[in-house]
Design a protein around this motif. Structure first.
Motif, PDB file in Angstrom:
ATOM      1  N   ILE A  37       0.840  -1.203   0.000  1.00  0.00           N
ATOM      2  CA  ILE A  37       0.000   0.000   0.000  1.00  0.00           C
ATOM      3  C   ILE A  37       0.869   1.244   0.000  1.00  0.00           C
ATOM      4  O   ILE A  37       0.606   2.200  -0.735  1.00  0.00           O
ATOM      5  CB  ILE A  37      -0.945  -0.010   1.217  1.00  0.00           C
ATOM      6  CG1 ILE A  37      -2.008  -1.080   1.052  1.00  0.00           C
ATOM      7  CG2 ILE A  37      -1.592   1.356   1.421  1.00  0.00           C
ATOM      8  CD1 ILE A  37      -2.851  -1.308   2.284  1.00  0.00           C
ATOM      9  N   SER A  40       2.436   1.589  -3.587  1.00  0.00           N
ATOM     10  CA  SER A  40       1.511   1.848  -4.690  1.00  0.00           C
ATOM     11  C   SER A  40       0.840   3.213  -4.570  1.00  0.00           C
ATOM     12  O   SER A  40       0.552   3.852  -5.572  1.00  0.00           O
ATOM     13  CB  SER A  40       0.450   0.755  -4.765  1.00  0.00           C
ATOM     14  OG  SER A  40      -0.394   0.814  -3.636  1.00  0.00           O
ATOM     15  N   LYS A  41       0.609   3.679  -3.380  1.00  0.00           N
ATOM     16  CA  LYS A  41      -0.077   4.958  -3.175  1.00  0.00           C
ATOM     17  C   LYS A  41       0.875   6.105  -2.875  1.00  0.00           C
ATOM     18  O   LYS A  41       0.445   7.217  -2.651  1.00  0.00           O
ATOM     19  CB  LYS A  41      -1.062   4.836  -2.007  1.00  0.00           C
ATOM     20  CG  LYS A  41      -2.063   3.727  -2.141  1.00  0.00           C
ATOM     21  CD  LYS A  41      -3.168   4.099  -3.043  1.00  0.00           C
ATOM     22  CE  LYS A  41      -4.208   2.975  -2.990  1.00  0.00           C
ATOM     23  NZ  LYS A  41      -5.197   3.072  -3.993  1.00  0.00           N
TER      24      LYS A  41
END
Length: 117
Positions: A37, A40-41
């Motif tokens: 997470i 990817s963010k």
């Protein structure tokens, strides 16, 4: 009044044996989930992995101590399940120690490699 270990000796032995695999699986799911997470963010998640690993290492140590306590309390007796209980207690100590080692080796990449590189 009897203790939980005296009332349910099999449950305590199974708890000692299964603590290692369950905690290690939880560590893998949480650590890889948070890092994926984060990457990817493009978020910066605080160092939860270090604190979580310390907490999970404490749980693994507690599982090993629980199994060691049961192993020491089991005397060589003539009861039919004594050998099985001693084996499960020994297995709990060995399995918890092995998974603790695996947990610590799993943290090494977090310490040595840059995240999201």
């Amino acid at each position: 009044m009897s203790t939980l270990a005296q009332r349910h000796p099999e449950r305590m032995l199974w708890l000692g044996v299964l603590t290692g695999p369950v905690v290690w699986t939880a560590h893998l799911l949480i650590a890889y989930g948070l890092i994926s997470i984060e990457c990817s963010k493009s978020l910066r998640i605080p160092d939860v992995a270090y604190h979580g690993t310390a907490l999970l290492a404490a749980v693994l140590t507690l599982g090993a101590l629980l199994s060691a306590n049961r192993l020491l309390s089991l005397a060589a007796g003539d009861e039919p399940m004594a050998d099985r209980r001693r084996f499960m207690a020994r297995a709990g100590v060995v399995v918890s120690a092995g998974y603790l080692l695996a947990l610590l080796f799993g943290v090494l990449p977090l310490l040595m490699l840059p995240r999201c590189a």
